[in-house]
Design a protein around this motif. Structure first.
Motif, PDB file in Angstrom:
ATOM      1  N   GLN A  15     -18.842  -7.719  15.645  1.00 37.05           N
ATOM      2  CA  GLN A  15     -20.128  -7.505  16.313  1.00 37.05           C
ATOM      3  C   GLN A  15     -20.043  -6.614  17.546  1.00 37.05           C
ATOM      4  OE1 GLN A  15     -21.716 -11.759  16.372  1.00 37.05           O
ATOM      5  NE2 GLN A  15     -23.317 -10.586  15.366  1.00 37.05           N
ATOM      6  N   TYR A  60     -24.545 -18.607  20.355  1.00 35.06           N
ATOM      7  CA  TYR A  60     -24.929 -17.197  20.321  1.00 35.06           C
ATOM      8  C   TYR A  60     -25.595 -16.855  18.976  1.00 35.06           C
ATOM      9  CZ  TYR A  60     -24.118 -12.127  20.123  1.00 35.06           C
ATOM     10  OH  TYR A  60     -24.272 -10.781  19.999  1.00 35.06           O
ATOM     11  N   VAL A 109     -15.280 -11.510  16.473  1.00 36.46           N
ATOM     12  CA  VAL A 109     -15.845 -10.844  17.652  1.00 36.46           C
ATOM     13  C   VAL A 109     -15.879  -9.330  17.413  1.00 36.46           C
ATOM     14  CG1 VAL A 109     -15.467 -10.350  20.104  1.00 36.46           C
ATOM     15  CG2 VAL A 109     -15.198 -12.675  19.270  1.00 36.46           C
ATOM     16  N   THR A 168     -13.875 -13.348  27.129  1.00 36.06           N
ATOM     17  CA  THR A 168     -13.141 -14.625  27.049  1.00 36.06           C
ATOM     18  C   THR A 168     -11.881 -14.439  26.209  1.00 36.06           C
ATOM     19  OG1 THR A 168     -15.281 -15.728  27.081  1.00 36.06           O
ATOM     20  CG2 THR A 168     -13.394 -17.077  26.480  1.00 36.06           C
ATOM     21  N   LEU A 169     -12.043 -13.720  25.108  1.00 38.66           N
ATOM     22  CA  LEU A 169     -10.904 -13.460  24.227  1.00 38.66           C
ATOM     23  C   LEU A 169      -9.819 -12.670  24.968  1.00 38.66           C
ATOM     24  CD1 LEU A 169     -10.566 -14.228  21.220  1.00 38.66           C
ATOM     25  CD2 LEU A 169     -11.202 -11.907  20.639  1.00 38.66           C
ATOM     26  N   PHE A 195     -19.450 -21.528  21.726  1.00 40.42           N
ATOM     27  CA  PHE A 195     -20.190 -20.391  22.263  1.00 40.42           C
ATOM     28  C   PHE A 195     -20.726 -19.524  21.123  1.00 40.42           C
ATOM     29  CE2 PHE A 195     -21.042 -16.347  24.175  1.00 40.42           C
ATOM     30  CZ  PHE A 195     -21.503 -16.660  25.438  1.00 40.42           C
ATOM     31  N   GLY A 196     -19.884 -19.344  20.101  1.00 42.36           N
ATOM     32  CA  GLY A 196     -20.292 -18.546  18.945  1.00 42.36           C
ATOM     33  C   GLY A 196     -21.480 -19.146  18.211  1.00 42.36           C
ATOM     34  N   LEU A 254     -14.588 -21.184  21.978  1.00 42.44           N
ATOM     35  CA  LEU A 254     -15.072 -19.958  21.313  1.00 42.44           C
ATOM     36  C   LEU A 254     -16.073 -20.313  20.213  1.00 42.44           C
ATOM     37  CD1 LEU A 254     -11.755 -17.885  20.943  1.00 42.44           C
ATOM     38  CD2 LEU A 254     -13.672 -17.365  22.450  1.00 42.44           C
ATOM     39  N   PHE A 280      -7.963 -15.030  27.243  1.00 43.54           N
ATOM     40  CA  PHE A 280      -7.002 -15.824  26.459  1.00 43.54           C
ATOM     41  C   PHE A 280      -5.802 -14.962  26.067  1.00 43.54           C
ATOM     42  CE2 PHE A 280     -10.525 -18.844  24.685  1.00 43.54           C
ATOM     43  CZ  PHE A 280     -10.574 -19.468  25.918  1.00 43.54           C
ATOM     44  N   VAL A 299     -18.085 -14.571  14.959  1.00 41.04           N
ATOM     45  CA  VAL A 299     -16.909 -15.307  15.419  1.00 41.04           C
ATOM     46  C   VAL A 299     -16.800 -16.681  14.744  1.00 41.04           C
ATOM     47  CG1 VAL A 299     -18.067 -16.310  17.438  1.00 41.04           C
ATOM     48  CG2 VAL A 299     -15.619 -15.974  17.484  1.00 41.04           C
ATOM     49  N   ASP A 319     -25.662  -8.275  26.281  1.00 32.31           N
ATOM     50  CA  ASP A 319     -25.271  -8.791  24.966  1.00 32.31           C
ATOM     51  C   ASP A 319     -24.200  -9.875  25.150  1.00 32.31           C
ATOM     52  OD1 ASP A 319     -24.670  -9.278  22.388  1.00 32.31           O
ATOM     53  OD2 ASP A 319     -24.273  -7.191  21.834  1.00 32.31           O
ATOM     54  N   GLN A 320     -24.519 -11.076  24.667  1.00 25.46           N
ATOM     55  CA  GLN A 320     -23.619 -12.219  24.848  1.00 25.46           C
ATOM     56  C   GLN A 320     -22.278 -12.030  24.144  1.00 25.46           C
ATOM     57  OE1 GLN A 320     -24.279 -15.229  26.570  1.00 25.46           O
ATOM     58  NE2 GLN A 320     -26.073 -14.211  27.398  1.00 25.46           N
ATOM     59  N   ILE A 321     -22.227 -11.108  23.177  1.00 23.29           N
ATOM     60  CA  ILE A 321     -20.959 -10.898  22.464  1.00 23.29           C
ATOM     61  C   ILE A 321     -19.888 -10.408  23.436  1.00 23.29           C
ATOM     62  CG2 ILE A 321     -21.329  -8.475  21.775  1.00 23.29           C
ATOM     63  CD1 ILE A 321     -19.794 -11.138  19.529  1.00 23.29           C
ATOM     64  N   LEU A 346     -18.041 -13.299  24.840  1.00 28.75           N
ATOM     65  CA  LEU A 346     -17.007 -13.744  23.907  1.00 28.75           C
ATOM     66  C   LEU A 346     -15.800 -12.807  23.953  1.00 28.75           C
ATOM     67  CD1 LEU A 346     -19.015 -14.843  20.746  1.00 28.75           C
ATOM     68  CD2 LEU A 346     -17.250 -16.175  21.870  1.00 28.75           C
ATOM     69  N   TYR A 347     -16.086 -11.527  23.992  1.00 30.90           N
ATOM     70  CA  TYR A 347     -15.024 -10.515  24.015  1.00 30.90           C
ATOM     71  C   TYR A 347     -14.156 -10.682  25.266  1.00 30.90           C
ATOM     72  CZ  TYR A 347     -13.007  -5.803  24.530  1.00 30.90           C
ATOM     73  OH  TYR A 347     -12.171  -4.736  24.701  1.00 30.90           O
ATOM     74  N   ALA A 357     -11.128 -15.532  14.997  1.00 32.20           N
ATOM     75  CA  ALA A 357     -12.050 -15.341  16.129  1.00 32.20           C
ATOM     76  C   ALA A 357     -12.026 -13.893  16.595  1.00 32.20           C
ATOM     77  CB  ALA A 357     -11.667 -16.287  17.262  1.00 32.20           C
TER      78      ALA A 357
END
Lengths: 187, 461
Positions: free
Chosen positions: B294, B363, B291, A40-41, B359-360, B356, A44, B222, A32-34, A37-38, B287
């Protein structure tokens, strides 16, 4: 007789007398690509944590804990000031108009002779607009009047709160406020 | 069940346990905000006896009117068509009264005493087009499913009015305390920066959290979070710009360069810092929430939300604490330095938000295309296989709308736009359902299909 049963994650081979369950060596579940993102967050956020930690270190460096020498300077008062004669005028005041020059009078007596001190005026934007020192109290004895200097390019003092501090310095960095006064320059 | 009377799918699953909990949290957050506002105003008035204190107290009624109007306005769109108009009018009247009262309070108690109402009005007028441009750009960033204007404007209004009111007491108290306790210089700057980062981002972030809790159907991922967060930041930046411009005008006008000082602030905050400042900071909070929306596990959701807040606070802190380490020359090169300073100090954070966001978007697009293909395969006629490449590309969607415009003028353009929007809504609904992150019942999806089929009848081939 041989039977094959399927479920979502494994295959079961059943022969006479034995049953073998085969699990896939690689998961069949799609990534899952989310989660990218998670993560990456989170990276950061780690950088953010470092930034805030650096801020905390900076704060502690300039505001070191345990810096209480017990010494106290005495601010005699803040007075209207005559730049021509270098003399103070009138009585101690808490506010001034923009076109009034003013200065603080400090008594260096009673401060230990082996410490380094200075006295500064900060305007409402945090700029230093008047200063005496740094030096030892005994050497500053004659410099007891600290006027506010109008910044270059301006005709009068800017309005707002002005802070006057007598500071103790250590390795060139102010580490303790020995006395403080705040006055208002009216609009 | 009649689907015609609903503008959005029918009420969510009445047995869902998510909804009452979510709304309960939202009510608790809102109650804390109201109590904080009242306490802040009273304390300001009693103890500070300053102009912001009086503003805060007298502005309380305006804040209450705007909050009530906003609530009624937002909820109006979930009501049936018959009563929606009535609720929208009520919301409009309350919002109008609140705005007028707030402007009056600001004019009378803040700017009139320093720069005068004329200057305040001019400063506000100067900031309006730039802020509007910022909101337009931010909303358009959501390429696949744009957020409703009413929510984007609500977010901006919160940033401008509620968030600024929330921080007055906290920041004033903090500043007065630290000025009396700390050594002036970088240490004090760092302390003030911690206060600004923490209090302002919490105040702004509350708006995004409330949107996340209450308007879940319009808070998809996001991308939406970044849009709402940036909108709150732009609203906050608007009010802060007006306040700084008028204050600096009043400070420097007797020296003969009040307009120069105000204009410099306008450029710094409304041009150079429009996207680099508050918009970037609060976008991180959005953001994080987006995130979290989901993610499947509660622990991950919590980490994502905390991360968003942490990044926003750190980004804000770094600017406030370290901007003095980049002094600006009073020479012509100073103009270059100002831009470089913003680029070096806030640029990396803005780049991170953009990363972000991109990418969002990618996605989200992948998820929508997948769902459109699955919907087309059902043969329901809501989405045709040949429409998928068009729906997947904003440019091709625009071309399709323009082609409709050439055939049938504006009505045809808007009909196609509504059809495209409904098709993307359906794909989004399917995406959330497949990921098990929606509490609306299957009937809601059927209602969307029904609406799509009706729209298709209206749209010429």
């Amino acid at each position: 007789m041989r039977s094959v049963a399927f479920d979502q994650t494994s295959v079961t081979l059943t022969t006479r007398g034995q049953s073998i369950r085969l699990s896939p060596c690689v998961t069949t579940e799609a990534y899952d690509q989310i989660l990218t993102l998670y993560r990456t967050l989170l990276v950061f956020a780690t950088v953010a944590g470092v930034i805030l930690a650096v801020g905390l270190v900076e704060f502690v460096y300039f505001e070191p804990p345990g810096q209480t020498s017990g010494a106290r300077a005495r601010i005699v008062g803040v007075f209207e000031y005559d730049p021509a004669s270098g003399q103070l005028v009138g009585s101690d005041r808490a506010s001034f108009t923009r076109n009034q020059a003013f200065a603080a009078k400090v008594s260096w007596l009673g401060l230990p002779g082996d410490i380094t001190v200075d006295a500064r005026w900060y305007d409402t934007f945090g700029n230093v607009v008047g200063r005496v020192g740094p030096s030892t109290p005994s050497k500053l004895g004659d410099n007891s009047i600290v006027p506010v200097v109008v910044p270059p390019g301006l005709h009068h003092n800017l309005p707002g709160h002005y802070t006057f501090v007598v500071e103790r310095l250590q390795n060139g960095v102010p580490v303790e406020v020995l006395a403080r006064r705040i006055v208002l320059v009216e609009r | 069940m009649s689907t015609n009377t609903y503008t959005t799918p029918p009420a969510a699953n009445p047995h869902s346990r998510l909804r009452p909990l979510r709304y309960g949290i939202a009510i608790a957050v809102a109650a804390v905000v109201v109590v904080a506002l009242i306490a802040s105003s009273l304390l300001n008035y009693v103890y500070l006896d300053s102009i912001p204190g009086r503003t805060s107290l007298y502005g309380l009624l305006a804040v209450a009117l705007i909050a009530l109007g906003t609530y009624i306005g937002v909820r109006a769109f979930t009501r049936d068509r018959a009563s929606r108009r009535k609720h929208l009018i009520r919301a409009g009247v309350l919002l109008g009264l609140g705005t007028l009262l707030w402007l009056l309070v600001i004019d009378v108690f803040v700017f009139t005493q320093s720069a005068g109402p004329g200057v305040a009005a001019l400063c506000a007028l100067a900031c309006l087009p730039t802020t509007a441009f910022g909101l337009l750009v931010v909303r358009r960033m959501d390429r696949n499913e744009k957020e409703p204007w009413r929510l984007v404007l609500v977010a901006a209004a919160w940033g401008a009015i509620v968030a600024t009111s929330l921080v007055i007491w906290g920041e004033t108290l903090w500043d007065q305390t630290t000025q009396r306790l700390l050594v002036p210089g970088p240490g004090l700057d760092a302390a003030s920066a911690f206060s600004a980062g923490l209090l302002e981002e919490l105040a702004k972030g509350t708006a995004v959290v409330l949107l996340f809790l209450v308007m879940r159907n319009d808070f998809d991922d996001v991308v939406d979070g970044i849009v709402y967060g940036a909108a709150v930041g732009l609203g906050f930046n608007f009010m802060e710009s007006v306040a700084y411009m008028t204050n600096l005008f009043a400070v420097f006008n007797p020296e003969g360069f009040g307009w120069y000082a105000a204009g410099f602030q306008w450029y710094g905050r409304q041009v150079l810092g429009l996207f680099f400042g508050h918009a970037t900071y609060t976008a991180f909070i959005g953001a994080g929430l987006g995130v979290a929306r989901q993610l499947p596990k509660k622990r991950q959701k919590a980490f994502a939300i905390i991360s968003g807040f942490l990044i926003a606070i750190a980004a804000h802190f770094s600017w406030d604490a370290w901007v003095t380490f980049f002094p600006i020359d009073s020479t012509l090169f100073g103009l270059v330095e100002i831009h470089l300073r913003t680029l070096i100090m806030t640029g990396p954070f803005t780049a991170a938000v953009i990363a972000l966001l991109l990418f969002g978007i990618r996605y989200e697009a992948m998820g929508l295309v997948d769902q459109m293909q699955k919907e087309a395969a059902t043969g329901s006629g809501t989405i045709l296989p040949e429409e998928i490449p068009i729906l997947a590309s904003p440019w091709r969607r625009l071309k399709q709308r323009l082609a409709a415009f050439r055939r049938g003028g504006l009505p045809a353009y808007f009909k196609v736009a509504r059809l495209q929007s409904a098709q993307l809504d359906l794909a989004m609904e399917r995406w959330h359902r497949e990921r098990q992150e929606i509490d609306a019942p299957l009937e809601a999806e059927e209602a969307l299909r029904q609406r799509l089929i009706e729209l298709r009848h209206w749209v010429p081939a």
